[in-house]
Design a protein around this motif. Structure first.
Motif, PDB file in Angstrom:
ATOM      1  N   VAL A  60       0.856  -1.200   0.000  1.00 19.99           N
ATOM      2  CA  VAL A  60       0.000   0.000   0.000  1.00 19.99           C
ATOM      3  C   VAL A  60       0.885   1.240   0.000  1.00 19.99           C
ATOM      4  CG1 VAL A  60      -1.753   1.264   1.262  1.00 19.99           C
ATOM      5  CG2 VAL A  60      -1.770  -1.230   1.280  1.00 19.99           C
ATOM      6  N   MET A  77       1.008   3.919  -3.081  1.00 23.02           N
ATOM      7  CA  MET A  77       0.570   5.297  -2.798  1.00 23.02           C
ATOM      8  C   MET A  77       1.720   6.255  -3.051  1.00 23.02           C
ATOM      9  SD  MET A  77      -1.987   5.181   0.394  1.00 23.02           S
ATOM     10  CE  MET A  77      -3.563   4.362   0.276  1.00 23.02           C
ATOM     11  N   GLN A  89      -3.649   0.748   5.934  1.00 25.34           N
ATOM     12  CA  GLN A  89      -4.079   1.486   4.749  1.00 25.34           C
ATOM     13  C   GLN A  89      -4.525   2.887   5.106  1.00 25.34           C
ATOM     14  OE1 GLN A  89      -6.437  -0.732   1.838  1.00 25.34           O
ATOM     15  NE2 GLN A  89      -6.525  -2.329   3.383  1.00 25.34           N
ATOM     16  N   ILE A  90      -5.275   2.992   6.210  1.00 26.20           N
ATOM     17  CA  ILE A  90      -5.782   4.317   6.580  1.00 26.20           C
ATOM     18  C   ILE A  90      -4.618   5.252   6.894  1.00 26.20           C
ATOM     19  CG2 ILE A  90      -7.086   5.573   8.334  1.00 26.20           C
ATOM     20  CD1 ILE A  90      -8.967   3.155   8.457  1.00 26.20           C
ATOM     21  N   PHE A  91      -3.633   4.720   7.603  1.00 28.37           N
ATOM     22  CA  PHE A  91      -2.471   5.546   7.967  1.00 28.37           C
ATOM     23  C   PHE A  91      -1.758   6.070   6.722  1.00 28.37           C
ATOM     24  CE2 PHE A  91       2.165   5.599   8.654  1.00 28.37           C
ATOM     25  CZ  PHE A  91       2.227   6.686   9.506  1.00 28.37           C
ATOM     26  N   TRP A  92      -1.435   5.164   5.802  1.00 24.32           N
ATOM     27  CA  TRP A  92      -0.697   5.590   4.614  1.00 24.32           C
ATOM     28  C   TRP A  92      -1.554   6.445   3.695  1.00 24.32           C
ATOM     29  CZ3 TRP A  92       4.145   5.646   5.166  1.00 24.32           C
ATOM     30  CH2 TRP A  92       4.810   4.651   5.908  1.00 24.32           C
ATOM     31  N   LEU A  93      -2.850   6.159   3.680  1.00 21.70           N
ATOM     32  CA  LEU A  93      -3.742   6.978   2.844  1.00 21.70           C
ATOM     33  C   LEU A  93      -3.748   8.421   3.321  1.00 21.70           C
ATOM     34  CD1 LEU A  93      -5.974   7.365   0.702  1.00 21.70           C
ATOM     35  CD2 LEU A  93      -7.618   6.858   2.486  1.00 21.70           C
TER      36      LEU A  93
END
Lengths: 259, 183
Positions: free
Chosen positions: A47, A51, B35-39
């Motif tokens: 991820v 990103m 995922q939330i952290f990197w997003l």
């Protein structure tokens, strides 16, 4: 969508014994980039990688591509200007002039989604927007931002969004209930629409790819993969567009709550 | 996806013993915080890159281009106006020149005509003078011719009378000749 995917996964398990190996959902797995082990909150995973690539791509087009500030634009500058003009006009058309100060936020959403979707179409890549966790955060940001903005800008009048004054008085309470439900369903549909579309397309491609192992059906399978891939290119853009324009519509509701 | 050694360590809440996903990876709670952290980091970075660098730059480029186009259009309009002015000036000069040429031609024509008229009058006068002179000479000639004819006639008459053997006085012969010449 979800049942379909689950069904696909079930089928995969059955197929393993039959020689064909279907793992359509494995492409969505989160893996640590360095070493094995548990995926914690701060672990650097695929991820993170994709990103990061997404950020680089956006910088490449929007910053490096426009670095010459040419009056007659180069190709990459044209793309950047096109993206800018596209979203700018969308925000202006849907929300009006007073929505333009939120343009950078909407541009951020659009650029992230469109680049993630297209990067996800590279074979062997990881699609960040196929995860509900990602789209849910995006949709929740929009939902919370728009709701807070609505109350800050309009105070109690924002509740007029749920009280349809053009309807007969007797119907208004019923309509209010429906409006409130639909309002709270917004982030759900907003997020699942994007993740669902992207995930389904990728999973279908993987299933077809699994069939390619059978010599008899492999030509059909390859043609099908090509066709689905073309469709996915379309979906990648359209879903980014839909997500962005819905954000604009929600923003318009916050700025001008009267119907 | 890729063929990886099947180890027991890989198995977890989201991964089965074969290294494949259990159910939908999207719904595996263990993978969500990551995922939330990197997003969020990604979104913040993109937002700052766009709002601090990219968007103002593109906006200024677009504004500059708009300005350039507007300037070019107004410059073109100015040039067009100048060209029109020049054309009008040229037309005017042409018309003036034509009028002047006509005036000059008319003047020349008038002058020539005046000269011609004067010359004609002079010539007429000369011709009249000449013809009057000629008339006079002619009249003289005619008179002398009549005189000569009269003299010849008288002499002839005298001679005829003498030839006939008679003599007549001079006066009678003259009167007869003059009488005949009148008739």
């Amino acid at each position: 969508m979800a049942t379909e995917a689950a069904h696909g996964a079930d089928m995969a398990e059955h197929a393993v014994e039959g020689g064909l190996s279907f793992h359509p959902m494995d492409q969505f797995m989160i893996k640590p980039l360095f070493g094995a082990g548990d995926v914690g909150m701060f672990t650097i995973t695929n991820v993170t990688l994709w990103m990061f690539i997404c950020i680089l791509a956006i910088i490449g087009v929007m910053v490096l591509g426009t670095s010459r500030r040419a009056i007659i634009p180069s190709r990459s500058q044209s793309v950047a200007e096109l993206a800018y003009g596209f979203i700018y006009k969308m925000v202006e058309d849907v929300t009006g002039k007073d929505g333009l100060k939120y343009f950078p936020y909407i541009m951020t959403l659009f650029m992230f989604i469109v680049f993630s979707n297209f990067l996800g179409l590279i074979p062997m890549s990881f699609t960040t927007t196929s995860h509900i966790a990602v789209t849910w955060v995006l949709a929740l940001c929009v939902f919370l931002g728009v709701t807070i903005l609505g109350f800050v800008k309009n105070g109690v009048h924002f509740l007029g969004l749920f009280w349809v004054t053009s309807a007969p008085l007797a119907l208004r309470p019923i309509l209010a209930v429906i409006e409130i439900i639909s309002y709270f369903v917004r982030p759900v549909s907003h997020s699942i629409r994007l993740a669902g579309n992207v995930m389904a397309g990728h999973a279908v491609m993987k299933v077809f790819a699994g069939f390619a192992a059978l010599a008899v059906v492999s030509p059909v399978s390859i043609v099908a993969i090509t066709a689905i891939y073309g469709l996915e290119v379309l979906v990648a853009f359209i879903q980014a567009y839909v997500f962005t324009i819905l954000t604009c519509v929600y923003l318009k509701d916050a700025l001008h709550p009267a119907h | 996806m890729a063929v990886e050694p099947i180890t027991e360590e890989m198995a977890g809440v989201c991964v089965d013993a074969h290294g494949s996903a259990i159910g939908m990876p999207q719904l595996c709670g263990e993978w969500i915080p990551n995922q939330i952290f990197w997003l969020i980091i990604t979104l913040v970075v993109i937002f700052f890159v766009l709002s601090r660098i990219a968007l103002p730059r593109i906006a200024s480029v677009l504004a500059e281009r708009q300005g350039t186009i507007t300037n070019d259009i107004s410059a073109a309009e100015e040039l067009k106006r100048q060209a029109k002015d020049a054309e009008a000036a040229y037309e005017k000069a042409l018309a003036d020149a034509r009028t002047e040429a006509q005036a000059i031609a008319q003047k020349t024509r008038d002058e020539i005509k005046a000269k011609l008229d004067a010359a004609t009058v002079e010539a007429d006068a000369k011709i009249a003078e000449k013809s009057a002179e000629s008339e006079k000479v002619l009249a003289g000639i005619r008179a002398s011719a009549v005189e000569s004819v009269e003299a010849v006639a008288k002499e002839t008459a005298e001679a005829i009378v003498a030839a006939l053997g008679t003599s007549a006085d001079q006066a009678a012969i003259d009167a007869a000749v003059a009488n005949r010449m009148k008739g």
